[in-house]
Each structure stands twice: as C-alpha cells, then as structure tokens.
Write a protein that holds these residues in place. Sequence first.
Motif, PDB file in Angstrom:
ATOM      1  N   ALA A 101      -5.542 -14.253 -26.656  1.00  0.00           N
ATOM      2  CA  ALA A 101      -4.322 -14.441 -26.657  1.00  0.00           C
ATOM      3  C   ALA A 101      -3.406 -14.305 -25.219  1.00  0.00           C
ATOM      4  O   ALA A 101      -2.687 -14.973 -24.768  1.00  0.00           O
ATOM      5  N   VAL A 102      -4.013 -13.309 -24.622  1.00  0.00           N
ATOM      6  CA  VAL A 102      -3.600 -12.838 -23.348  1.00  0.00           C
ATOM      7  C   VAL A 102      -3.912 -14.212 -22.422  1.00  0.00           C
ATOM      8  O   VAL A 102      -2.830 -14.530 -21.678  1.00  0.00           O
ATOM      9  N   GLY A 103      -5.099 -15.079 -22.393  1.00  0.00           N
ATOM     10  CA  GLY A 103      -5.242 -15.791 -21.721  1.00  0.00           C
ATOM     11  C   GLY A 103      -4.504 -17.008 -21.825  1.00  0.00           C
ATOM     12  O   GLY A 103      -4.018 -17.860 -21.019  1.00  0.00           O
ATOM     13  N   LEU A 104      -4.015 -17.362 -23.469  1.00  0.00           N
ATOM     14  CA  LEU A 104      -3.591 -18.611 -23.682  1.00  0.00           C
ATOM     15  C   LEU A 104      -1.817 -18.183 -23.279  1.00  0.00           C
ATOM     16  O   LEU A 104      -1.271 -19.256 -22.965  1.00  0.00           O
ATOM     17  N   THR A 105      -1.483 -17.155 -23.316  1.00  0.00           N
ATOM     18  CA  THR A 105      -0.225 -16.830 -22.863  1.00  0.00           C
ATOM     19  C   THR A 105       0.284 -16.959 -21.478  1.00  0.00           C
ATOM     20  O   THR A 105       0.912 -17.447 -21.048  1.00  0.00           O
ATOM     21  N   ALA A 110       1.834 -20.627 -16.810  1.00  0.00           N
ATOM     22  CA  ALA A 110       1.432 -21.323 -15.785  1.00  0.00           C
ATOM     23  C   ALA A 110       2.069 -22.620 -16.007  1.00  0.00           C
ATOM     24  O   ALA A 110       2.581 -23.335 -14.972  1.00  0.00           O
ATOM     25  N   VAL A 111       1.904 -23.384 -17.194  1.00  0.00           N
ATOM     26  CA  VAL A 111       2.298 -24.806 -17.254  1.00  0.00           C
ATOM     27  C   VAL A 111       4.067 -24.733 -17.053  1.00  0.00           C
ATOM     28  O   VAL A 111       4.352 -25.637 -16.344  1.00  0.00           O
ATOM     29  N   GLY A 130       9.168 -11.552 -19.060  1.00  0.00           N
ATOM     30  CA  GLY A 130       8.732 -10.868 -20.362  1.00  0.00           C
ATOM     31  C   GLY A 130       7.413 -11.351 -20.861  1.00  0.00           C
ATOM     32  O   GLY A 130       6.858 -10.647 -21.385  1.00  0.00           O
ATOM     33  N   ALA A 131       7.001 -12.746 -20.800  1.00  0.00           N
ATOM     34  CA  ALA A 131       5.742 -12.975 -21.582  1.00  0.00           C
ATOM     35  C   ALA A 131       4.717 -12.574 -20.818  1.00  0.00           C
ATOM     36  O   ALA A 131       3.732 -12.043 -21.534  1.00  0.00           O
ATOM     37  N   LEU A 132       4.812 -12.547 -19.382  1.00  0.00           N
ATOM     38  CA  LEU A 132       3.726 -11.920 -18.587  1.00  0.00           C
ATOM     39  C   LEU A 132       3.500 -10.509 -18.916  1.00  0.00           C
ATOM     40  O   LEU A 132       2.366  -9.836 -18.952  1.00  0.00           O
ATOM     41  N   ALA A 133       4.688  -9.849 -19.163  1.00  0.00           N
ATOM     42  CA  ALA A 133       4.622  -8.132 -19.556  1.00  0.00           C
ATOM     43  C   ALA A 133       4.034  -7.734 -20.882  1.00  0.00           C
ATOM     44  O   ALA A 133       3.104  -7.167 -20.882  1.00  0.00           O
TER      45      ALA A 133
END
Length: 245
Positions: A101-105, A110-111, A130-133
């Motif tokens: 889930a971390v990788g997909l987020t 990135a996209v 927020g998403a990265l955090a």
Amino acid sequence: MLKRLKSADQARLHLILMLVLTFSTGVIDAVGYLGLDRVFTGNMTGNVVILGMALIGADNLPVVGPLIALACFMLGAVVAGRVLRPEAAGWSRRTTALLTAVGLTMAAVAVVLFFHAPHAGDPVTLAITGALAVAMGIQAATARHLAVKDVTTVVVTSTLTGLAADSRRGGGSGTHTGRRLGAVVLILAGATVGAVLLHVHPGLGVLLTALLSLIVAVAGGIARNRADAGAAGSAAPAESVAAGR
C-alpha cells in the motif's frame, strides 16, 4: 540448529529490507523539504521543529504543511498499528499488504507530480504532502512491528546516539555498529539522490521510493512464504514418524 540458521537468515533479510526503506526515506524527505515547501514527510522531528519556529514567524517558515504532515503521519501509523495488532512481531501477510500500500500510494503521488508541478500552499501540493505522510506513517509503524534493532527507517537520531554511546570509545562493546552506521549513511545517500532527482523532476524521487517499497514488500512476502513452506515440509516427516509409532 536448522531453525536457528533460518531465524538468522530471516533477521538478516529484515535488516537489509529496512535499510532499503531507510534509503528511500532519505529520498522522500529531500523531495518533501526541497520540493514541497520545506516539509518532511518521514522525519516528524524536523516538522515539529519547523512548526515551532514558524509559529513565531521565523524566516517565513510554513505552518499548514507541517501540520498536515504530522496529522497524516499519525493517521498512517494508527492504521498500520490497527492492522498489525493481532500479529506477532515479524513479517506476515499483513506486513506485505501494508508495504505494498505504501508503494502504490507513492506511485500514485508520482503520477500526480508528473502532471502537476508542486507550489507552496497549493491544495494539490498539500494533498500530496498528506498522502506521502500517511504512507510514511504506515512504513514507520510497520518497521516498528518488525522490530529490527536500531533501524526505524525514518529517523537516525537514536541510531547515532547508540552508535556513539555503545562504541568502544563510549565504554561499550561496539555491537550493531555496522547496521547503525549503515542506516546513517543510507539516509544520507537517499537525501543526496533525492536532491539530485529533484533537479530533473520532482516525481522521479517519489517514483524511486515507490519502486523500492514495492520491491521490499515482494521480497519480504516471498521470503515469508518460503519460510512457511519450509516449516510445513519439516513438520510433515515428523508427523509421519509419529503416526508410524
């Protein structure tokens, strides 16, 4: 004896995987601080310090970004804590799922970055922060559950303290010096790589962390499945012997 060897191999693999995530944290924090208006998405100590200085208007430091990062990091850690609570310490299917889930987020962020250049105070940029955090909070809580000593993947202050205090000069035995030094060097190297990639495109550093997180998730999952298969194979002959008796 065989069980001890397998356990040592698992511990060594977990150490390597957590060191890989430590490198990726350096990358993502460099992207966050230099590309997302001086915000850390992995190192929350940095955000607390920035926020403290920002509250008195020092050097026009951001307030909203660090607040969002702190709240979202804690949210991610809460989610991971809830998911992993029923599991014993170590790698499990839930560990694999969380790091995936971390990788997909990261990949999704990135996209977005390839289509939207970050700007200070921009709603999309704050959403990216927020998403990265959240992702880093999940990673940190997952690493905590794996309990690889001295490798939290997100901070190195305690690692540096242990490196110095437990060294021979500090009166200690110098145990775990390699892993501690490795964690410090890797987060430093990650920050350097992140800063370099930022000059090319802000999405590249995030994409790299996405790939690393997914590689770690897959490698850990495969190793866990092999360990389970090996344990099942060892149990079968024992059961056959017992049945023969």
